[in-house]
Design a protein around this motif. Sequence first.
Motif, PDB file in Angstrom:
ATOM      1  N   ALA A 177       0.835  -1.208   0.000  1.00 60.92           N
ATOM      2  CA  ALA A 177       0.000   0.000   0.000  1.00 60.92           C
ATOM      3  C   ALA A 177       0.869   1.258   0.000  1.00 60.92           C
ATOM      4  O   ALA A 177       0.594   2.212  -0.726  1.00 60.92           O
ATOM      5  CB  ALA A 177      -0.939  -0.001   1.199  1.00 60.92           C
ATOM      6  N   LEU A 178       1.931   1.263   0.812  1.00 56.05           N
ATOM      7  CA  LEU A 178       2.842   2.410   0.838  1.00 56.05           C
ATOM      8  C   LEU A 178       3.477   2.644  -0.532  1.00 56.05           C
ATOM      9  O   LEU A 178       3.734   3.781  -0.918  1.00 56.05           O
ATOM     10  CB  LEU A 178       3.961   2.178   1.854  1.00 56.05           C
ATOM     11  CG  LEU A 178       3.769   2.721   3.246  1.00 56.05           C
ATOM     12  CD1 LEU A 178       4.950   2.362   4.127  1.00 56.05           C
ATOM     13  CD2 LEU A 178       3.539   4.205   3.256  1.00 56.05           C
ATOM     14  N   ALA A 179       3.729   1.559  -1.252  1.00 52.18           N
ATOM     15  CA  ALA A 179       4.370   1.645  -2.565  1.00 52.18           C
ATOM     16  C   ALA A 179       3.359   1.878  -3.684  1.00 52.18           C
ATOM     17  O   ALA A 179       3.657   1.650  -4.850  1.00 52.18           O
ATOM     18  CB  ALA A 179       5.181   0.384  -2.828  1.00 52.18           C
ATOM     19  N   GLY A 180       2.161   2.299  -3.354  1.00 50.17           N
ATOM     20  CA  GLY A 180       1.167   2.654  -4.357  1.00 50.17           C
ATOM     21  C   GLY A 180       0.353   1.506  -4.901  1.00 50.17           C
ATOM     22  O   GLY A 180      -0.359   1.662  -5.885  1.00 50.17           O
ATOM     23  N   GLY A 181       0.447   0.345  -4.288  1.00 50.90           N
ATOM     24  CA  GLY A 181      -0.333  -0.811  -4.722  1.00 50.90           C
ATOM     25  C   GLY A 181       0.359  -1.597  -5.826  1.00 50.90           C
ATOM     26  O   GLY A 181       1.415  -1.225  -6.335  1.00 50.90           O
ATOM     27  N   PHE A 182      -0.256  -2.719  -6.175  1.00 47.60           N
ATOM     28  CA  PHE A 182       0.263  -3.584  -7.233  1.00 47.60           C
ATOM     29  C   PHE A 182       0.051  -2.943  -8.608  1.00 47.60           C
ATOM     30  O   PHE A 182      -0.920  -2.234  -8.822  1.00 47.60           O
ATOM     31  CB  PHE A 182      -0.472  -4.930  -7.233  1.00 47.60           C
ATOM     32  CG  PHE A 182      -0.222  -5.766  -6.025  1.00 47.60           C
ATOM     33  CD1 PHE A 182      -1.225  -5.984  -5.091  1.00 47.60           C
ATOM     34  CD2 PHE A 182       1.003  -6.373  -5.816  1.00 47.60           C
ATOM     35  CE1 PHE A 182      -1.014  -6.771  -3.976  1.00 47.60           C
ATOM     36  CE2 PHE A 182       1.230  -7.168  -4.699  1.00 47.60           C
ATOM     37  CZ  PHE A 182       0.222  -7.360  -3.776  1.00 47.60           C
ATOM     38  N   THR A 183       0.942  -3.239  -9.545  1.00 47.83           N
ATOM     39  CA  THR A 183       0.709  -2.869 -10.935  1.00 47.83           C
ATOM     40  C   THR A 183      -0.253  -3.894 -11.529  1.00 47.83           C
ATOM     41  O   THR A 183      -0.512  -4.943 -10.919  1.00 47.83           O
ATOM     42  CB  THR A 183       2.010  -2.874 -11.762  1.00 47.83           C
ATOM     43  OG1 THR A 183       2.511  -4.210 -11.841  1.00 47.83           O
ATOM     44  CG2 THR A 183       3.055  -1.943 -11.171  1.00 47.83           C
TER      45      THR A 183
END
Length: 189
Positions: free
Chosen positions: A141-147
């Motif tokens: 979540a911190l990393a903006g979610g999965f691609t």
Amino acid sequence: MELTRHARTLAFALGLSALGLALTACAGEPQPPAPATTDYTLGTGDQLRVIVFGENDLSGQFTVDDTGHIRLPLIGQVEARGRTLHEFESDVAAKLSQGYLKNPRVSVEVTNYRPFFIIGEVNKPGEYPYVNGMNVLNAVALAGGFTYRAREGEVYIKHAGSNEEVEVDVDAGGKVLPGDIIRVKERLF
């Protein structure tokens, strides 16, 4: 299948909200000790508060440098990387007792843990601050979610000081520790 994706999106949003609240609550304050503090080993980037009782000039905030040492007043460099807090306290006390202080009492606490890293199929791979109690879903979540290409069911974690990656089921809520490297793989189709 659509319900599962919706459930994951909802869980992701809830995890992101909870993480935001945790980060807001911790802003500007030292973080509480990580789980299992007694066997936590120090590493490059950890910030410590060293207190030498009755000696304010020898006490203060210090960061473990790239060589794994902390430079303390009067006694110079002390090895920190790979040492537990108790071992590091004992090392500092031993050095201080070598002609500087009689029976020094030393207390050490981690005020800020080294960051963790997340790479692979996330929207914003990189280095992120460790938050106490963090799990894999919080890290994603911190990393903006999965691609859209990500294999969302499992990730791989390489713990600090280890040479092997461990496969972790995202839904099982695998724990993230300071210094971990999390890798999200690409799905095949």
